[in-house]
Design an enzyme around this catalytic site. Sequence first.
Site, PDB file in Angstrom:
ATOM      1  N   HIS A 135       0.859  -1.191   0.000  1.00  0.00           N
ATOM      2  CA  HIS A 135       0.000   0.000   0.000  1.00  0.00           C
ATOM      3  C   HIS A 135       0.895   1.240   0.000  1.00  0.00           C
ATOM      4  CE1 HIS A 135      -3.530   2.438   0.801  1.00  0.00           C
ATOM      5  NE2 HIS A 135      -2.805   3.097   1.685  1.00  0.00           N
ATOM      6  N   ASP A 173       0.893   5.119  -0.208  1.00  0.00           N
ATOM      7  CA  ASP A 173       0.110   6.352  -0.202  1.00  0.00           C
ATOM      8  C   ASP A 173       0.728   7.320  -1.208  1.00  0.00           C
ATOM      9  OD1 ASP A 173      -1.996   5.960   1.840  1.00  0.00           O
ATOM     10  OD2 ASP A 173      -0.260   5.477   3.071  1.00  0.00           O
ATOM     11  N   ASP A 216      -7.850   1.641   2.277  1.00  0.00           N
ATOM     12  CA  ASP A 216      -7.443   2.546   3.364  1.00  0.00           C
ATOM     13  C   ASP A 216      -8.219   3.852   3.400  1.00  0.00           C
ATOM     14  OD1 ASP A 216      -5.820   3.356   5.484  1.00  0.00           O
ATOM     15  OD2 ASP A 216      -4.452   4.414   4.158  1.00  0.00           O
ATOM     16  N   HIS A 247      -6.442   9.734  -0.975  1.00  0.00           N
ATOM     17  CA  HIS A 247      -7.083   9.608   0.351  1.00  0.00           C
ATOM     18  C   HIS A 247      -6.290  10.140   1.545  1.00  0.00           C
ATOM     19  CE1 HIS A 247      -5.183   5.429   0.235  1.00  0.00           C
ATOM     20  NE2 HIS A 247      -4.789   5.867   1.411  1.00  0.00           N
TER      21      HIS A 247
HETATM   22 ZN    ZN Z   1      -3.385   4.900   2.661  1.00  0.00          ZN
END
Ligand code: ZN
Length: 1054
Positions: free
Chosen positions: A260, A262, A372, A582
């Site tokens: 994951h 970001d 997430d 996000h």
């Molecule tokens: Zn995230």
Amino acid sequence: MEHVVFKHRRTTLERAEKFLSSLYFTDVNLYGRLYSEHVPVTNIEHYAATGRVSYDEAVKGDYSPTAIGQSFGPTWSTHWFRIHVEIPSTWEDREVRLLWNCGAEAQVWIDGHPVQGLSGEHNPRRDDFIVSKKLTKQQIKQTFYIEMACNGLFGAGKHGLVSPTDPNRAYTLSKAEVAIFDREVADLFWDLQVLYEMAKDLPENSERGYQTLYALNNIINQLEVGNRTTYTYGRELAKQFLSQKNSDSQHVLHAMGHAHIDTAWLWPYAETIRKCARSWSTTVQLMERYPHFLFTCSQAQQFEWVKQYYPSLYSKICHFVKEGRFIPVGGSWVEMDGNIPSGEAFIRQFLYGQEYFRKEFGVTCTEFWLPDTFGYAAQIPQMMQHCGMTRFLTQKLSWNLVNKFPHSTFWWSGLDGSTVLTHFPPGDNYAMEGKVQEVLYSVKNFKDKGRSGRSCYLFGYGDGGHGPSEDMLEKLQRLENVDGIPKVKMSSPDEFFSLVEKESRGSLCTWHGELYLEMHNGTYTTQAKVKKENRYGEILLRNTELFATIATVGSLTSDSGYKYPQAELQRLWKLLLLNQFHDVLPGSSIEIVYEDAHRYYEDIRQSGATLFACAVANVLAKESEPSTPVVVNSLCWERSEVVIIQRAGDEKTSEQKKPDDRVQTDSRGNTLAFVKAPSCGVVSLVPLVVPGSVEASVNQNGLITLKNDHLTVTVDHCGRVTSLQLAGSEKNTVSCTHPANQFLLYDDVPLYWDAWDVMDYHLETRKPINSVIGKATILDKGPLKASVEFSLTISKQSHLKQLIVLEAGCSYVKFVTQVTWHENRKFLKVEFPTSIHCESATYDIQFGHIKRPTHYNTSWDSARFEVCSHKWADLSEYDFGLSVLNDCKYGFSTVNNVMRLSLLRSPKAPDEHADMGSHEFTYALMPHKGSLQDAGVIQQAYNLNSPLVVQYVPQVPSTTAGFFSLSTPQVVLEAVKMAERVERAMILRLYEAFGGKTSVTLTLNLPVKNVKRCTGLEDVLADDDDSLLFTPGQPATVCLTLRPFQIVSLIAWF
Ligand SMILES: [Zn+2]
């Protein structure tokens, strides 16, 4: 003689733990034998780069010698190392690794290619790189480059994870050596690690747990560290134990590698590009060694970055995508916020995401992947299906503070009834580490036992931990089918979802409506300017595309030569979509991320405005010197409104003759007129006689009243609304005892997640703001505009000024607000106590609206004390209601009869300056008779957000007709754009906005040849759909039926 010892569980377990420990007894344990010989690397050169430079630039740098113990910084700087390795010739045929730890993230480069990421932190640590699996003579002397990024996996927070960045951090080179990796020891080590975890984590009273403990203890007894023959025997014993199989009924965990990343958070976008390269180079390197390894990867934007900056890595990725092992998932441009983006923005996330995966890999994702994000809007199921996706994966609702979500695998039914198969990996995590404890917990926590027997297990470190590791892959391989442990099967998402669809289709439960996250509800408000720019950008790009499309169609018959600016529009959309990531749009990133975000927003504003002006000019004629004022309406209904026809001090328009009795110069010096504009059209500016003028007056008791032919509003000396009545009605919409437009200040100290969380207890700290600096005074008295201005002190350092505006012909009263804001953990809201009695409020969301309770009956109701809403929220009883409209706010709370709009927060982490400074925003109150639908609340909220525009064009329009119109206000034309892939075709997107089935006729005042339905991905749908009737001609018409809240995309050829 054998001596049977009574085994104490704890001491036996700890004995095994110490035998595998990287901290204790490494001189006599197995871990200490993983590397059998070490030689320090002494020939290291260093170059302090000027920034995040390319490899080609870096190798030309000015290098000088450096050594272990040296430190490098500051935060975000880049340092390159040239390492000349000389490996002892006696190591020939052995597996040799480079061990490197510079305390920060790093990338190993060989011959100009990024080959693996290294992470400097302790947990997770990835400090080794395979120099050779089997050393040859030619490999004895080698040169590597290592690119060091001066940040940790999670940035460089001053006092912990989410605190603001420490700008002056230095990172120390603590390890640089080559070593022999003893694979025989490693294989045994992983066997014993798995046995140790089983003995530790299987239930304490289970027979299987004790069997494992005894087997493990026995192996350790048989081993003689340093004696290879005992290793072979130990491995045989372990293999015997681990080959005891499960029965067929055992739960199956579908293991998928994942990282994951970001797209920006505690580091800037630019660092994410390198994080992708570090993670994915590590992944493809592991794929070369582990042929069964599958990896899921989302966010087309990250693929595109790697394609642009790391072409050789990208071509390896393409190879593994083709093999079906590096699996693009999610079908979106980035993993966006799930609440705030508009419906059209969601469609664009999918359109550009899927378009990328199709073009690059020939893949259309079938699953939306958003593990997430902070809550999921009720229209997501339909928007997904409209863009080719029928399956959804997240796990974030495991973060709920109050209520436990009851399902792991279920059907999620959206606002219009569209249903998607949804799965929450029951490990409550998307960064698993291949531990027995995790696989056991996954099954224990799986909530749909009996209905389904399988679930997902996503493993791999995120955010620069570089995804899955050798350790995880080795351990998971051993756990594939072992008695007592769920089966672990490396799978693709498609395999998992297909099996669930096949086995459990009829037995799964259904969840209706939004997936509300009971946490992070401050993210609807934090970083107010980002929210404002997002709303502005969404509307600007929509309006620009509409007129650019009309101009393009027009260019076929005129000689305007206008060309649709497809590439530029796509570039601007992608910037907007990127900022919807996000952690960016929700407001949870560090300060430097917002510097980038606002630069992108400025780009959208400037280029968007130029494209809009050019499109409007070309709607009418080819470009020449603009001289004629026109009114531009980008919405699909006819409008009559007050507009500014000449701004104060604007010389350009001073020569225009204006009929004086039809205009008003307001207190700011702007000239106003009441004008009418056709639906989606452009018309000559002609000031009209107002049907009813607006007035302002002071009552005997000092209250000020503004009145037009729709409503009367009365305000007190500090700007509070004491009465709000519809014309001809005695009913007061606002409470008679508690005035509306009451500003409030709350304490806003969350438990940990500062920018993210507003806690329920903030509601107990309500403090009205009534300290007047400038008392309410009439500025404008009509006939077109009446206004009242006042100002209030919020605190010693913060204050606000508001202009309450009522315009002729307008059914809402506007509150144009300026705030100077310098607070610490305070929350500014504005409150509207109403006289309305009802048990639910209605909130605007993507392509529709939802109802949420206004009471705290259950824990599920009370947990939703702060909710997300878009352009409006409404509280209605039978035949009567009040709507609050806004131009850039998203946080809302309504309890009983009191509506509250969230305005500004002041968190200090991770951006210590978040929201400090000046703000400007507008909200409005619209009292209404009848339902919100019949009263036109939805249209008025669009009007507030998309005001009529006065523009100067070269030629007077010959027609006053609009280019598009609809036969009912129940349907909204949300987007008009040129088709991405089809020549001479445009896309129109409509939705049913009232929540009831309807038929509609869309009139197209353009030379359209044919119209068909298409998907959000612009794939034309089959012919047999008789719910669409196209009638050619000019105007051409399309008749359609829509179900409640249905989204329809049409393709129209011209
Ligand atoms: Zn995230």
